[in-house]
Enzyme design. Structure first.
Site, mmCIF file in Angstrom:
data_model
loop_
_atom_site.group_PDB
_atom_site.id
_atom_site.type_symbol
_atom_site.label_atom_id
_atom_site.label_comp_id
_atom_site.label_asym_id
_atom_site.label_seq_id
_atom_site.Cartn_x
_atom_site.Cartn_y
_atom_site.Cartn_z
ATOM 1 C CB CYS A 82 -1.005 -0.046 1.164
ATOM 2 S SG CYS A 82 -2.281 1.202 0.983
ATOM 3 C CG HIS A 190 -4.172 -3.377 2.645
ATOM 4 N ND1 HIS A 190 -3.255 -2.944 3.576
ATOM 5 C CD2 HIS A 190 -4.694 -2.266 2.095
ATOM 6 C CE1 HIS A 190 -3.242 -1.622 3.607
ATOM 7 N NE2 HIS A 190 -4.091 -1.186 2.701
ATOM 8 C CD GLU A 192 -2.239 -6.189 5.033
ATOM 9 O OE1 GLU A 192 -1.677 -6.549 3.962
ATOM 10 O OE2 GLU A 192 -2.502 -4.997 5.287
#
Ligand SMILES: NC(=O)CC[C@H](N)C(=O)O
Length: 211
Positions: A82, A190, A192
């Site tokens: 990001c 993202h 994650e």
């Protein structure tokens, strides 16, 4: 000496990055650190973050981590996430600030008057799940083409060198959402927070041996 160092410069939710990396590499030693020595000694580095470019650059410099990031990006497997992607470039329209200039190009804002093909106004930031069309890079191994990843951003990168582009998404026109060169790979979304596809990308990064 950690296997993976997650660089902590005070911006963003590093816990979710740490948790996701632990999920894909339960036996790896993973540290969240702002200690230049720990980053220098780590096998590979993750450079995440959330927030505005001017704040992120300031926080990085106030912690004396600029040189640490530049060195890591030159010497070991390096994953930007990001704002950790955007900071690699030369300049951002967000606050009209210089970036780290590790990669050639700039960061620009999505137009305010974004509309889809039916002329419906689109919101900025680009927030939510979107498909990713990727190229030929080992970090995409085992991930279906056009898989969806989670995005939250108002700006996107414009690399000067087409060779850097590793994936695009569409909002509503194509924009670059992943770049890579030698030991560096960086994504706008993202991983994650992108469930299976995101975890697979992180697993590929943990096992990546850049040539
Ligand atoms: N989620 C974020 O950190 C966004 C990064 C950057 N400020 C952007 O708006 O594109």
């Amino acid at each position: 000496m950690a296997d993976i160092a997650i660089i902590d410069y005070g911006m963003g939710n590093l816990r979710s990055v740490h948790q996701a990396l632990h999920t894909v590499a339960p036996n790896a030693s993973i540290v969240v650190t702002s200690d230049p020595q720990e980053v220098r000694q780590a096998g590979r580095v993750v450079f995440p973050g959330q927030g505005a470019m001017p704040d992120c650059i300031r926080e990085l410099e106030e912690r004396g981590l600029r040189e640490t990031v530049l060195n890591a990006a030159r010497t070991k497997p390096f994953l930007g996430i990001c704002i950790g992607l955007q900071m690699l470039f030369e300049h951002s329209e967000e606050g009209d600030v210089p970036g780290l200039a590790i990669l050639p190009g700039r960061v620009v804002r999505f137009g305010e008057n974004l509309v889809d093909s039916q002329n419906n106004k689109l919101k900025v930031p680009h927030m939510g799940w979107n498909q990713v069309l990727y190229g030929n890079h080992p970090l995409w191994d085992g991930i279906d083409q056009n898989s969806r990843f989670y995005f939250v951003h108002s700006y996107y990168v414009c690399p000067m060198d087409e060779q850097l582009v590793q994936a695009t998404s569409c909002y509503p026109r194509p924009f670059v959402c992943a770049v890579g060169r030698e030991n560096i790979f960086a994504v706008q979304f993202h991983p994650e927070k992108s469930q299976h596809a995101g975890l697979k990308l992180l697993e590929n990064f943990v096992n990546w041996a850049p040539v």
